[in-house]
Design an enzyme around this catalytic site. Structure first.
Site, PDB file in Angstrom:
ATOM      1  N   LYS A  22     -19.165   6.700 -13.527  1.00 43.31           N
ATOM      2  CA  LYS A  22     -19.299   7.951 -12.764  1.00 43.31           C
ATOM      3  C   LYS A  22     -18.874   9.152 -13.597  1.00 43.31           C
ATOM      4  O   LYS A  22     -19.571  10.167 -13.688  1.00 43.31           O
ATOM      5  CB  LYS A  22     -18.446   7.898 -11.488  1.00 43.31           C
ATOM      6  CG  LYS A  22     -18.259   9.269 -10.812  1.00 43.31           C
ATOM      7  CD  LYS A  22     -17.370   9.177  -9.590  1.00 43.31           C
ATOM      8  CE  LYS A  22     -15.920   9.160  -9.860  1.00 43.31           C
ATOM      9  NZ  LYS A  22     -15.311  10.487 -10.088  1.00 43.31           N
ATOM     10  N   ASN A  23     -17.708   9.047 -14.239  1.00 42.68           N
ATOM     11  CA  ASN A  23     -17.148  10.203 -14.947  1.00 42.68           C
ATOM     12  C   ASN A  23     -17.813  10.482 -16.284  1.00 42.68           C
ATOM     13  O   ASN A  23     -17.451  11.432 -16.970  1.00 42.68           O
ATOM     14  CB  ASN A  23     -15.628  10.039 -15.091  1.00 42.68           C
ATOM     15  CG  ASN A  23     -14.945  10.180 -13.751  1.00 42.68           C
ATOM     16  OD1 ASN A  23     -15.561  10.622 -12.774  1.00 42.68           O
ATOM     17  ND2 ASN A  23     -13.688   9.784 -13.677  1.00 42.68           N
ATOM     18  N   ARG A 122      -5.204  21.313  -8.942  1.00 44.87           N
ATOM     19  CA  ARG A 122      -6.311  21.189  -9.916  1.00 44.87           C
ATOM     20  C   ARG A 122      -6.967  22.516 -10.261  1.00 44.87           C
ATOM     21  O   ARG A 122      -8.173  22.704 -10.037  1.00 44.87           O
ATOM     22  CB  ARG A 122      -7.312  20.163  -9.424  1.00 44.87           C
ATOM     23  CG  ARG A 122      -6.654  18.813  -9.121  1.00 44.87           C
ATOM     24  CD  ARG A 122      -7.619  17.748  -8.706  1.00 44.87           C
ATOM     25  NE  ARG A 122      -8.445  17.286  -9.809  1.00 44.87           N
ATOM     26  CZ  ARG A 122      -9.375  16.333  -9.683  1.00 44.87           C
ATOM     27  NH1 ARG A 122      -9.558  15.772  -8.516  1.00 44.87           N
ATOM     28  NH2 ARG A 122     -10.094  15.940 -10.705  1.00 44.87           N
ATOM     29  N   ASP A 309      -6.222   7.078 -13.178  1.00 46.94           N
ATOM     30  CA  ASP A 309      -7.191   6.544 -12.208  1.00 46.94           C
ATOM     31  C   ASP A 309      -6.983   5.063 -11.938  1.00 46.94           C
ATOM     32  O   ASP A 309      -7.700   4.487 -11.117  1.00 46.94           O
ATOM     33  CB  ASP A 309      -8.624   6.791 -12.701  1.00 46.94           C
ATOM     34  CG  ASP A 309      -8.969   8.270 -12.738  1.00 46.94           C
ATOM     35  OD1 ASP A 309      -9.983   8.627 -13.351  1.00 46.94           O
ATOM     36  OD2 ASP A 309      -8.201   9.070 -12.162  1.00 46.94           O
ATOM     37  N   ARG A 402     -17.642   7.361  -3.035  1.00 54.15           N
ATOM     38  CA  ARG A 402     -17.813   8.387  -4.064  1.00 54.15           C
ATOM     39  C   ARG A 402     -17.789   7.784  -5.464  1.00 54.15           C
ATOM     40  O   ARG A 402     -18.358   8.339  -6.397  1.00 54.15           O
ATOM     41  CB  ARG A 402     -16.695   9.428  -3.967  1.00 54.15           C
ATOM     42  CG  ARG A 402     -16.695  10.225  -2.666  1.00 54.15           C
ATOM     43  CD  ARG A 402     -15.771  11.387  -2.798  1.00 54.15           C
ATOM     44  NE  ARG A 402     -16.093  12.112  -4.027  1.00 54.15           N
ATOM     45  CZ  ARG A 402     -15.346  13.112  -4.477  1.00 54.15           C
ATOM     46  NH1 ARG A 402     -14.264  13.457  -3.811  1.00 54.15           N
ATOM     47  NH2 ARG A 402     -15.663  13.737  -5.578  1.00 54.15           N
TER      48      ARG A 402
HETATM   49  C1  EPZ Z   1     -11.017  14.045 -14.724  1.00 56.29           C
HETATM   50  O1  EPZ Z   1     -10.650  15.062 -13.784  1.00 56.29           O
HETATM   51  C2  EPZ Z   1     -11.596  12.893 -13.894  1.00 56.29           C
HETATM   52  N1  EPZ Z   1     -12.749  13.380 -13.156  1.00 56.29           N
HETATM   53  C3  EPZ Z   1     -10.527  12.392 -12.927  1.00 56.29           C
HETATM   54  O2  EPZ Z   1     -11.042  11.252 -12.237  1.00 56.29           O
HETATM   55  C4  EPZ Z   1      -9.315  11.940 -13.716  1.00 56.29           C
HETATM   56  O3  EPZ Z   1      -8.289  11.576 -12.824  1.00 56.29           O
HETATM   57  C5  EPZ Z   1      -8.816  13.093 -14.614  1.00 56.29           C
HETATM   58  O4  EPZ Z   1      -9.869  13.578 -15.452  1.00 56.29           O
HETATM   59  C6  EPZ Z   1      -7.679  12.656 -15.518  1.00 56.29           C
HETATM   60  O5  EPZ Z   1      -8.034  11.562 -16.280  1.00 56.29           O
HETATM   61  C7  EPZ Z   1     -13.941  13.473 -13.806  1.00 56.29           C
HETATM   62  O6  EPZ Z   1     -14.087  13.193 -14.971  1.00 56.29           O
HETATM   63  C8  EPZ Z   1     -15.098  13.948 -12.994  1.00 56.29           C
HETATM   64  P1  EPZ Z   1      -7.997  17.154 -15.799  1.00 56.29           P
HETATM   65  P2  EPZ Z   1     -10.294  16.539 -14.290  1.00 56.29           P
HETATM   66  O7  EPZ Z   1      -8.624  18.505 -15.929  1.00 56.29           O
HETATM   67  O8  EPZ Z   1     -11.021  16.842 -15.533  1.00 56.29           O
HETATM   68  C9  EPZ Z   1      -4.460  20.218 -14.853  1.00 56.29           C
HETATM   69  C10 EPZ Z   1     -11.550   9.882 -10.401  1.00 56.29           C
HETATM   70  O9  EPZ Z   1     -10.764   9.228  -9.692  1.00 56.29           O
HETATM   71  N2  EPZ Z   1      -5.402  21.303 -15.219  1.00 56.29           N
HETATM   72  O10 EPZ Z   1      -7.947  16.312 -17.004  1.00 56.29           O
HETATM   73  O11 EPZ Z   1     -10.453  17.447 -13.140  1.00 56.29           O
HETATM   74  C11 EPZ Z   1      -4.891  19.447 -13.602  1.00 56.29           C
HETATM   75  O12 EPZ Z   1      -4.499  20.096 -12.429  1.00 56.29           O
HETATM   76  C12 EPZ Z   1     -11.183  11.317 -10.812  1.00 56.29           C
HETATM   77  O13 EPZ Z   1     -12.628   9.451 -10.820  1.00 56.29           O
HETATM   78  C13 EPZ Z   1      -4.950  22.607 -15.239  1.00 56.29           C
HETATM   79  O14 EPZ Z   1      -3.787  22.887 -14.930  1.00 56.29           O
HETATM   80  O15 EPZ Z   1      -8.745  16.372 -14.616  1.00 56.29           O
HETATM   81  C14 EPZ Z   1      -4.214  18.102 -13.812  1.00 56.29           C
HETATM   82  O16 EPZ Z   1      -2.890  18.180 -13.365  1.00 56.29           O
HETATM   83  C15 EPZ Z   1     -10.008  11.847 -10.076  1.00 56.29           C
HETATM   84  N3  EPZ Z   1      -5.821  23.591 -15.606  1.00 56.29           N
HETATM   85  C16 EPZ Z   1      -4.275  17.932 -15.329  1.00 56.29           C
HETATM   86  O17 EPZ Z   1      -4.483  19.230 -15.877  1.00 56.29           O
HETATM   87  C17 EPZ Z   1      -7.133  23.329 -15.954  1.00 56.29           C
HETATM   88  O18 EPZ Z   1      -7.878  24.253 -16.263  1.00 56.29           O
HETATM   89  C18 EPZ Z   1      -5.384  17.012 -15.830  1.00 56.29           C
HETATM   90  O19 EPZ Z   1      -6.551  17.332 -15.148  1.00 56.29           O
HETATM   91  C19 EPZ Z   1      -7.561  21.987 -15.931  1.00 56.29           C
HETATM   92  C20 EPZ Z   1      -6.684  20.986 -15.571  1.00 56.29           C
END
Ligand code: EPZ
Length: 426
Positions: A22-23, A122, A309, A402
């Site tokens: 998916k990701n 997020r 995850d 999802r």
């Molecule tokens: C990706 O989400 C995945 N989703 C998530 O999978 C996964 O949990 C996550 O990466 C971490 O591995 C997809 O790929 C579609 P991040 P993403 O930006 O990119 C903070 C699942 O279960 N942050 O790496 O949204 C954020 O709040 C899903 O399949 C900022 O502060 O996660 C978090 O605490 C859930 N500012 C941390 O960084 C930003 O601009 C990591 O989030 C961006 C992120």
């Protein structure tokens, strides 16, 4: 509304095949905004999130055909209306991944801010800071972010940008913005997830010049134009990990076909420490467990660390282990929603700050529980497979749909007593 009903207590046995990731599929589908022509994605999982993104691409003027394991996308309206509305973005945060490609290709974009979700606030500040570094002007207006290239609709320029923290979709969005920018972009402190590497592979197939994906430093030489692609998606490491835990928790013996073992090392080492046998077998991985489970501590971290995850699923395993384990969540600030539901099934977990202390119990008991997010719902399914005495009813399984393709069919194929039932409203 659907629920899933499980009569637990049976060891899982047999073979199960992992679907496409998916990701990886979600960002790759967004690359179709970067080129004209017709692109074809294969090995695409049949998931709600894929359909949501397909609906967004149609809104953006792409004819998008979702078939069995395929998505075909071709440009219809040009220029497209580079706008992603709240109604679509609110269904799936990953919709924010259209931002980079739209600004890169059309010089402007208006995208609804994704807002928070069950597992955390997020924000997307890093995505926006990176686009600003490439010359974009950013404006927030009534829940939308409006991004305009230099001079209001101009081409982005290359830049050096260092992320303040590791972000997966942030890295992916800026990669997709930089491939059509003027000059070279160097991204530092990047996410190293296999899905980022997979995206770079497709971008390079389209004629881009992306180097270093999979490391913390990615260099991109902008090009003037990109071509459509034909690509088969990599297998889903998180779905594979989920089946590994299900096999281990039920004391079963399962071959997980196409499981990308090389993408799960940080996780498999914990499974082995917990007393599970994990071995490559042909194109897959066999997981079994003969003896009792041992409590093991785990702390989530960006790839190649222990994946967030897999945190909820692993916690269920630790509920059945001898001793106390500490499971620490460092990526998302609110990713323990499954704890109270597991407690309804007899788990003994106390949460202090971002650590859950899991005290092993001899068994779990079936109960009615509520899914709160995608991976939490997977952990409740595993708990239901283990639980005895009563059936487990998992409500709000739309969370599960999802990210898991036909999970009850796949589990039934491994001997589980699991079915989808119409749930009482509320
Ligand atoms: C990706 O989400 C995945 N989703 C998530 O999978 C996964 O949990 C996550 O990466 C971490 O591995 C997809 O790929 C579609 P991040 P993403 O930006 O990119 C903070 C699942 O279960 N942050 O790496 O949204 C954020 O709040 C899903 O399949 C900022 O502060 O996660 C978090 O605490 C859930 N500012 C941390 O960084 C930003 O601009 C990591 O989030 C961006 C992120």
């Amino acid at each position: 509304m659907d629920a899933i009903r499980i009569r637990g207590g049976r060891p899982l046995r047999g073979c199960v095949r992992v679907s496409g990731a998916k990701n990886a599929a979600l960002p790759i589908l967004c690359t179709t905004l970067l080129s004209a022509g017709e692109s074809l994605l294969r090995n695409v999982p049949g998931l709600r999130d894929i359909n949501t993104l397909a609906a967004l691409l149609r809104f953006l003027g792409r004819k998008t055909e979702v078939g069995k394991g395929t998505v075909r996308v071709f440009e219809e309206a040009d220029p497209c209306r580079p706008e992603a509305p709240y109604e679509l973005v609110k269904q799936m945060r990953a919709s924010v991944l259209v931002l980079g490609p739209l600004v890169a290709r059309f010089g402007r974009a208006k995208v609804s801010l994704p807002g928070g979700c069950a597992i955390g606030a997020r924000p997307i500040d890093q995505h926006l800071k990176g686009l600003e570094a490439m010359g974009a002007a950013i404006e927030l207006d009534r829940g939308y972010v409006i991004v305009k290239g230099p001079g209001g609709q101009g081409r982005l320029h290359g830049a050096d940008f260092c992320f303040d923290l590791v972000t997966v979709t942030g890295t992916e969005n800026l990669m997709m913005a930089a491939v059509l920018a003027k000059g070279r972009t160097t991204l530092l402190n990047c996410a190293r997830e296999p899905e980022v590497e997979e995206l770079a592979c497709v971008l390079n197939k389209m004629g881009a010049n992306v180097q270093g994906a999979g490391t913390s430093q990615i260099r991109i030489e902008g090009v003037d134009e990109l071509q459509p692609f034909d690509h088969a998606i990599v297998a889903d490491r998180i779905e594979a990990g989920t089946f590994m835990v299900a096999a281990a928790a039920t004391g079963g013996d399962v071959l997980i076909e196409r499981a990308p073992m090389e993408h799960l090392e940080g996780f498999i080492s914990k499974l082995r420490k917990a007393g599970c046998d994990v071995a490559r077998e042909g194109e897959g991985v066999r997981v079994s467990r003969a003896g009792s489970l041992v409590a093991v501590d785990a702390t989530t971290a960006p790839y190649p660390g222990f994946p967030t995850d897999m945190q909820a699923q692993f916690m269920v395993l630790m509920c059945l282990a001898n001793g106390r384990s500490a499971v620490t969540e460092t990526i998302f600030e609110n990713r323990f929603m499954h704890v109270s539901e597991l407690a309804r099934m007899g788990a003994n977990i106390d949460v202090r700050g971002n650590t859950a202390f899991v005290h092993g119990v001899s068994n779990l008991t079936g109960a009615c529980v509520m899914a709160t997010d995608l991976r939490a719902s997977a952990s409740l399914v595993i708990a239901g497979l283990v639980a005895t005495e009563y059936d487990t009813d998992i409500r709000r399984v739309y969370h599960l749909d999802r990210g898991y393709e036909r999970i009850e069919e796949k589990l039934a194929g491994l001997g589980a007593d699991v079915k989808r039932v119409k749930d009482a409203p509320g």
